[in-house]
Design a protein around this motif. Sequence first.
Motif, PDB file in Angstrom:
ATOM      1  N   SER A  28       0.798  -1.211   0.000  1.00  0.00           N
ATOM      2  CA  SER A  28       0.000   0.000   0.000  1.00  0.00           C
ATOM      3  C   SER A  28       0.840   1.276   0.000  1.00  0.00           C
ATOM      4  N   VAL A  29       0.440   2.192  -0.880  1.00  0.00           N
ATOM      5  CA  VAL A  29       1.026   3.530  -0.909  1.00  0.00           C
ATOM      6  C   VAL A  29       0.070   4.396  -0.099  1.00  0.00           C
ATOM      7  N   THR A  30       0.232   4.358   1.209  1.00  0.00           N
ATOM      8  CA  THR A  30      -0.806   4.830   2.130  1.00  0.00           C
ATOM      9  C   THR A  30      -1.073   6.316   2.058  1.00  0.00           C
ATOM     10  N   SER A  31      -0.083   7.100   1.700  1.00  0.00           N
ATOM     11  CA  SER A  31      -0.272   8.550   1.665  1.00  0.00           C
ATOM     12  C   SER A  31      -0.526   9.049   0.250  1.00  0.00           C
ATOM     13  N   ASN A  32      -0.872   8.129  -0.646  1.00  0.00           N
ATOM     14  CA  ASN A  32      -1.100   8.494  -2.054  1.00  0.00           C
ATOM     15  C   ASN A  32       0.103   9.213  -2.654  1.00  0.00           C
ATOM     16  N   TYR A  33       1.255   8.788  -2.205  1.00  0.00           N
ATOM     17  CA  TYR A  33       2.481   9.392  -2.717  1.00  0.00           C
ATOM     18  C   TYR A  33       2.856   8.719  -4.039  1.00  0.00           C
ATOM     19  N   LEU A  34       2.101   9.064  -5.076  1.00  0.00           N
ATOM     20  CA  LEU A  34       2.307   8.470  -6.378  1.00  0.00           C
ATOM     21  C   LEU A  34       2.269   9.548  -7.446  1.00  0.00           C
ATOM     22  N   ALA A  35       3.197   9.450  -8.395  1.00  0.00           N
ATOM     23  CA  ALA A  35       3.291  10.420  -9.484  1.00  0.00           C
ATOM     24  C   ALA A  35       3.230   9.703 -10.824  1.00  0.00           C
ATOM     25  N   TRP A  36       2.856  10.461 -11.846  1.00  0.00           N
ATOM     26  CA  TRP A  36       2.846   9.974 -13.224  1.00  0.00           C
ATOM     27  C   TRP A  36       3.696  10.911 -14.086  1.00  0.00           C
ATOM     28  N   PRO A  81      -2.787  14.281 -30.571  1.00  0.00           N
ATOM     29  CA  PRO A  81      -1.623  13.676 -31.250  1.00  0.00           C
ATOM     30  C   PRO A  81      -0.350  13.709 -30.396  1.00  0.00           C
ATOM     31  N   GLU A  82      -0.191  14.758 -29.592  1.00  0.00           N
ATOM     32  CA  GLU A  82       1.031  14.879 -28.782  1.00  0.00           C
ATOM     33  C   GLU A  82       1.017  13.998 -27.533  1.00  0.00           C
ATOM     34  N   ASP A  83      -0.077  13.297 -27.275  1.00  0.00           N
ATOM     35  CA  ASP A  83      -0.166  12.447 -26.080  1.00  0.00           C
ATOM     36  C   ASP A  83       0.376  11.040 -26.305  1.00  0.00           C
ATOM     37  N   PHE A  84       0.692  10.705 -27.547  1.00  0.00           N
ATOM     38  CA  PHE A  84       1.198   9.355 -27.816  1.00  0.00           C
ATOM     39  C   PHE A  84       2.655   9.314 -27.374  1.00  0.00           C
ATOM     40  N   ALA A  85       2.913   8.516 -26.346  1.00  0.00           N
ATOM     41  CA  ALA A  85       4.187   8.550 -25.641  1.00  0.00           C
ATOM     42  C   ALA A  85       4.245   7.396 -24.649  1.00  0.00           C
ATOM     43  N   MET A  86       5.356   7.342 -23.890  1.00  0.00           N
ATOM     44  CA  MET A  86       5.467   6.401 -22.767  1.00  0.00           C
ATOM     45  C   MET A  86       5.023   7.103 -21.494  1.00  0.00           C
ATOM     46  N   TYR A  87       4.418   6.324 -20.600  1.00  0.00           N
ATOM     47  CA  TYR A  87       3.960   6.855 -19.324  1.00  0.00           C
ATOM     48  C   TYR A  87       4.481   5.965 -18.192  1.00  0.00           C
ATOM     49  N   TYR A  88       5.011   6.623 -17.168  1.00  0.00           N
ATOM     50  CA  TYR A  88       5.559   5.908 -16.024  1.00  0.00           C
ATOM     51  C   TYR A  88       4.897   6.394 -14.738  1.00  0.00           C
ATOM     52  N   CYS A  89       4.633   5.468 -13.833  1.00  0.00           N
ATOM     53  CA  CYS A  89       4.238   5.859 -12.488  1.00  0.00           C
ATOM     54  C   CYS A  89       5.454   5.742 -11.578  1.00  0.00           C
ATOM     55  N   GLN A  90       5.434   6.475 -10.479  1.00  0.00           N
ATOM     56  CA  GLN A  90       6.523   6.454  -9.509  1.00  0.00           C
ATOM     57  C   GLN A  90       5.930   6.594  -8.116  1.00  0.00           C
ATOM     58  N   GLN A  91       6.424   5.801  -7.176  1.00  0.00           N
ATOM     59  CA  GLN A  91       5.980   5.970  -5.793  1.00  0.00           C
ATOM     60  C   GLN A  91       7.076   6.657  -4.999  1.00  0.00           C
ATOM     61  N   TYR A  92       6.635   7.547  -4.101  1.00  0.00           N
ATOM     62  CA  TYR A  92       7.588   8.172  -3.188  1.00  0.00           C
ATOM     63  C   TYR A  92       7.109   8.009  -1.742  1.00  0.00           C
ATOM     64  N   GLU A  93       6.418   6.886  -1.523  1.00  0.00           N
ATOM     65  CA  GLU A  93       5.960   6.512  -0.181  1.00  0.00           C
ATOM     66  C   GLU A  93       7.118   5.969   0.643  1.00  0.00           C
ATOM     67  N   ALA A  94       7.956   5.161   0.005  1.00  0.00           N
ATOM     68  CA  ALA A  94       9.007   4.461   0.720  1.00  0.00           C
ATOM     69  C   ALA A  94      10.317   4.532  -0.038  1.00  0.00           C
ATOM     70  N   SER A  95      11.391   4.344   0.697  1.00  0.00           N
ATOM     71  CA  SER A  95      12.711   4.294   0.069  1.00  0.00           C
ATOM     72  C   SER A  95      13.088   2.841  -0.188  1.00  0.00           C
ATOM     73  N   PRO A  96      13.692   2.556  -1.348  1.00  0.00           N
ATOM     74  CA  PRO A  96      13.992   3.538  -2.392  1.00  0.00           C
ATOM     75  C   PRO A  96      12.752   3.883  -3.205  1.00  0.00           C
ATOM     76  N   ARG A  97      12.720   5.112  -3.715  1.00  0.00           N
ATOM     77  CA  ARG A  97      11.653   5.459  -4.661  1.00  0.00           C
ATOM     78  C   ARG A  97      11.774   4.527  -5.860  1.00  0.00           C
ATOM     79  N   THR A  98      10.665   4.156  -6.447  1.00  0.00           N
ATOM     80  CA  THR A  98      10.684   3.238  -7.581  1.00  0.00           C
ATOM     81  C   THR A  98       9.720   3.690  -8.670  1.00  0.00           C
ATOM     82  N   PHE A  99      10.036   3.295  -9.889  1.00  0.00           N
ATOM     83  CA  PHE A  99       9.189   3.557 -11.050  1.00  0.00           C
ATOM     84  C   PHE A  99       8.561   2.256 -11.523  1.00  0.00           C
ATOM     85  N   GLY A 100       7.405   2.381 -12.172  1.00  0.00           N
ATOM     86  CA  GLY A 100       6.867   1.262 -12.910  1.00  0.00           C
ATOM     87  C   GLY A 100       7.635   1.072 -14.197  1.00  0.00           C
ATOM     88  N   GLN A 101       7.325  -0.018 -14.918  1.00  0.00           N
ATOM     89  CA  GLN A 101       8.086  -0.333 -16.132  1.00  0.00           C
ATOM     90  C   GLN A 101       7.591   0.433 -17.342  1.00  0.00           C
TER      91      GLN A 101
END
Lengths: 108, 119
Positions: A28-36, A81-101
């Motif tokens: 759980s990312v309890t504090s909603n510490y998630l970015a895109w 048209p400019e939205d076609f791209a890669m998108y990553y999520c990242q959590q900053y709830e816990a260390s180490p911070r991590t990204f999705g693939q």
Amino acid sequence: EIVLTQSPGTLSLSPGERATLSCRASQSVTSNYLAWYQQKPGQAPRLLIYGASSRATGIPERFSGSGSGTDFTLKISRLEPEDFAMYYCQQYEASPRTFGQGTKVEIK
Amino acid sequence: EVQLVQSGAEVKKPGESLKISCKGSGYTFTNFWVGWVRQMPGKGLEWMGIIYPGDSDTRYSPSFQGQVTISADRSISTAYLQWSSLKASDTAIYYCARQIPVADAFDVWGRGTLVTASS
């Protein structure tokens, strides 16, 4: 370490369609510490959403984030048209911070 | 304008040392954490570590602890990422990025430094 799993790996859509991207956390990312972030080829990532649902400065309203706990979603209401791209999520709830693939949003 | 300007591309041989830089401008450099993110060819983003230039407090991901050194010189608003002995597997683009105070997300990014380690 919190592992983030993004789905689908690739999303094939047409301009004007709605995109829904998922990010699931291994705990759980309890504090909603998630970015895109959005990344286009040859460019640095760009922050879209932080705190799970707050749009970063200058980000269009068609981008929205939601979710809590272990399940988070990024929605793009109508693909430009400019939205076609890669998108990553990242959590900053816990260390180490991590990204999705990443999820690639491609033109159908 | 707030920006992070990174040093140019590097080509080194395995075993060589390297230090790349990231200069902040347009904001108070000492008040924001600066992080480093690796992107290997064709792959995703990996969080390496961060530094607070105000007091040089540094945190590393376990995956990178002992493999790289993050430092900063606040007198010239510059953060650094260095290797004492490069490996071929260090070939990647390295981004520096500023962390926003209200959330530990990166709001301003450098353009990236391509590091190539090849014999």
